[in-house]
Design a protein around this motif. Structure first.
Motif, short mmCIF file in Angstrom:
data_model
loop_
_atom_site.label_atom_id
_atom_site.label_comp_id
_atom_site.label_asym_id
_atom_site.label_seq_id
_atom_site.Cartn_x
_atom_site.Cartn_y
_atom_site.Cartn_z
N ASN A 44 68.22 -7.71 108.08
CA ASN A 44 67.74 -6.95 109.23
C ASN A 44 68.05 -5.47 109.10
O ASN A 44 67.31 -4.62 109.57
N GLN A 45 69.21 -5.14 108.45
CA GLN A 45 69.58 -3.74 108.31
C GLN A 45 68.77 -3.05 107.23
O GLN A 45 68.49 -1.86 107.33
N SER A 46 68.37 -3.80 106.18
CA SER A 46 67.68 -3.18 105.05
C SER A 46 66.16 -3.15 105.23
O SER A 46 65.48 -2.41 104.57
N ARG A 47 65.63 -3.97 106.13
CA ARG A 47 64.18 -4.02 106.30
C ARG A 47 63.83 -3.79 107.76
O ARG A 47 64.19 -4.59 108.62
N PRO A 48 63.15 -2.70 108.09
CA PRO A 48 62.83 -2.41 109.49
C PRO A 48 62.03 -3.53 110.14
O PRO A 48 61.17 -4.13 109.52
N ASN A 49 62.34 -3.76 111.39
CA ASN A 49 61.65 -4.81 112.14
C ASN A 49 60.35 -4.25 112.73
O ASN A 49 60.35 -3.20 113.36
N GLU A 50 59.24 -4.95 112.48
CA GLU A 50 57.94 -4.49 112.98
C GLU A 50 57.97 -4.31 114.49
O GLU A 50 57.38 -3.39 115.03
N ASP A 51 58.70 -5.20 115.20
CA ASP A 51 58.74 -5.11 116.66
C ASP A 51 59.35 -3.79 117.11
O ASP A 51 59.00 -3.25 118.15
N THR A 52 60.29 -3.25 116.29
CA THR A 52 60.92 -1.98 116.64
C THR A 52 59.89 -0.87 116.70
O THR A 52 59.86 -0.07 117.63
N PHE A 53 58.99 -0.82 115.71
CA PHE A 53 57.94 0.20 115.69
C PHE A 53 56.98 -0.01 116.86
O PHE A 53 56.57 0.94 117.51
N THR A 54 56.63 -1.27 117.10
CA THR A 54 55.68 -1.57 118.18
C THR A 54 56.25 -1.17 119.53
O THR A 54 55.54 -0.63 120.37
N GLN A 55 57.56 -1.41 119.72
CA GLN A 55 58.18 -1.11 121.00
C GLN A 55 58.24 0.39 121.27
O GLN A 55 58.31 0.82 122.42
N LYS A 56 58.19 1.20 120.22
CA LYS A 56 58.27 2.65 120.39
C LYS A 56 56.93 3.25 120.84
O LYS A 56 56.88 4.40 121.23
N ILE A 57 55.85 2.47 120.74
CA ILE A 57 54.54 2.98 121.13
C ILE A 57 54.41 3.01 122.64
O ILE A 57 54.70 2.02 123.32
N ASN A 58 53.99 4.13 123.16
CA ASN A 58 53.86 4.32 124.61
C ASN A 58 52.51 3.76 125.06
O ASN A 58 51.48 4.38 124.82
N VAL A 59 52.53 2.59 125.68
CA VAL A 59 51.29 1.88 126.01
C VAL A 59 51.05 1.90 127.52
O VAL A 59 51.90 1.46 128.30
N PRO A 60 49.89 2.38 127.97
CA PRO A 60 49.60 2.40 129.40
C PRO A 60 49.07 1.05 129.89
O PRO A 60 48.62 0.23 129.09
N SER A 61 49.11 0.84 131.16
CA SER A 61 48.52 -0.35 131.78
C SER A 61 47.18 0.02 132.39
O SER A 61 46.98 1.15 132.83
N GLY A 62 46.26 -0.97 132.38
CA GLY A 62 44.96 -0.72 132.97
C GLY A 62 43.83 -1.18 132.06
O GLY A 62 44.07 -1.68 130.95
N LEU A 63 42.60 -1.02 132.53
CA LEU A 63 41.41 -1.38 131.76
C LEU A 63 40.83 -0.11 131.15
O LEU A 63 40.50 0.84 131.87
N PHE A 64 40.70 -0.10 129.83
CA PHE A 64 40.25 1.09 129.12
C PHE A 64 38.99 0.78 128.32
O PHE A 64 38.97 -0.11 127.48
N SER A 65 37.93 1.54 128.62
CA SER A 65 36.67 1.38 127.90
C SER A 65 36.70 2.23 126.63
O SER A 65 37.20 3.36 126.65
N TYR A 66 36.21 1.68 125.55
CA TYR A 66 36.09 2.45 124.32
C TYR A 66 34.80 2.03 123.64
O TYR A 66 34.17 1.04 124.02
N GLY A 67 34.35 2.78 122.65
CA GLY A 67 33.10 2.45 121.99
C GLY A 67 32.96 3.25 120.71
O GLY A 67 33.92 3.85 120.23
#
Length: 342
Positions: A44-67
């Motif tokens: 765990n110390q030598s290999r970064p945990n993917e969840d750690t990177f994901t948790q650092k992403i600032n994610v808003p709540s709501g419905l977002f349209s994209y295209g």
């Protein structure tokens, strides 16, 4: 020293030695029975945990349209369900334009008109799009997340070694009209394309292959890649260009090798070529190494276009792009048939 004192000191020494040996033995016993814990901690110390990177992403709540870009369709199919599992409150909705065909250009226009939170593009932003955003009080940012290539599809019966970029341009300007002119059979060439205003791929082709010259009068315009590939499959003289993942794995058309010079032809697929009669059990795969090293002559980057307005739309676009740049996001991009950018 009296005999009594010597006896006491000897007893103390023996007792101390026994305690020390007991402690050492206990430590060895614990290590032997808990080596898995130590190994786990080391990993765990030598290999970064993917969840750690994901948790650092600032994610808003709501419905977002994209295209936007139709080239992105395979990525959307792989990525969006995983994002929804990670963040159920961050809801994404792909939105088609009310008029015209979906594509990079229409997606960016919808973003400028505040119809989308962010958009996907298979081409870079144009100066006039930056200017329009500035006039509307915000800025646009393009975030590259993947590498793609343009592949040339022809009918499987056509036998030619490949094309140079100059020959490809001459075919689409109408200077070359018969396959015999490029070491093929005596057969009329029928070039197909989507209209420039309908897709980032056709705009990219226009800028980077056509160099500003107009399409020839013999070019037939088809609204979608699916329809165009059907035309090529039924027309022995047909030719069409599209995103490499849309062409290379097909069972009914053949991708051509391309080169800047006739003695530098590079295939968009991993060699050796898998005969189409083996499809769909076996399919040709993207030549990822040639795309990454820019050996294949027509490569490009795919972008998430983000509205820099310090609101939830910006947060939504940045979250989407940042997650695509994580290890898990890049793996899904490869799974969708594209090439990782990092």
């Amino acid at each position: 020293m009296s005999p009594k004192n010597g006896t006491n000191e000897t007893g103390v020494l023996v007792l101390t030695l026994a305690i020390t040996l007991g402690l050492v033995g206990g430590v060895f016993w614990w290590l032997a029975n808990n080596s898995g814990v130590i190994n786990s901690l080391s990993i765990n110390q030598s290999r970064p945990n993917e969840d750690t990177f994901t948790q650092k992403i600032n994610v808003p709540s709501g419905l977002f349209s994209y295209g936007g870009s139709t080239t992105w369709a395979p990525i959307r199919k792989e990525v969006d369900p995983e994002i929804q599992k990670l963040w159920p409150k961050y809801q994404l909705r792909y939105t088609d334009p009310t008029t015209g065909a979906p594509g990079s250009g229409t997606g960016i226009k919808m973003l400028l008109d505040n119809q989308l939170a962010f958009s996907q593009s298979s081409r870079s932003l144009k100066d006039e799009e930056y200017q329009k955003a500035k006039q509307r009080g915000f800025q646009l940012q393009e975030i590259p997340v993947a590498i793609d290539g343009i592949a040339i599809a022809v009918n499987p019966k056509l036998q030619i070694p490949g094309l140079t970029l100059a020959q490809l341009k001459d075919i689409y300007t109408g200077k070359l009209t018969n396959w015999q002119q490029v070491n093929g059979p005596s057969l009329a060439i029928t070039p197909y394309s989507r209209r420039l205003e309908e897709g980032g791929t056709s705009e990219f082709f226009d800028q980077n292959i056509m160099g500003g010259e107009k399409f020839g009068t013999n070019v037939q315009f088809i609204p979608t890649t699916t329809q165009a590939l059907k035309e090529v499959a039924n027309n022995p003289g047909g030719i069409y260009y599209a995103s490499a993942p849309e062409v290379v794995g097909q069972c009914t058309v053949k991708p051509l090798s391309l080169g800047r010079k006739s003695d530098q032809l590079i295939s968009p697929y991993k060699e050796p070529f898998i005969p189409l009669q083996n499809c769909p059990q076996q399919r040709n795969q993207i030549n990822a190494a040639a795309f990454q090293k820019s050996e294949y002559p027509i490569t490009r980057r795919l972008f998430v276009i983000v509205k820099q307005n310090a609101q939830s739309d910006q947060q939504a676009g940045e979250a989407y792009a940042n997650w695509l740049l994580t290890a898990q996001g890049q793996e899904l991009i490869v799974k969708a048939g594209f090439v990782r950018i990092r």
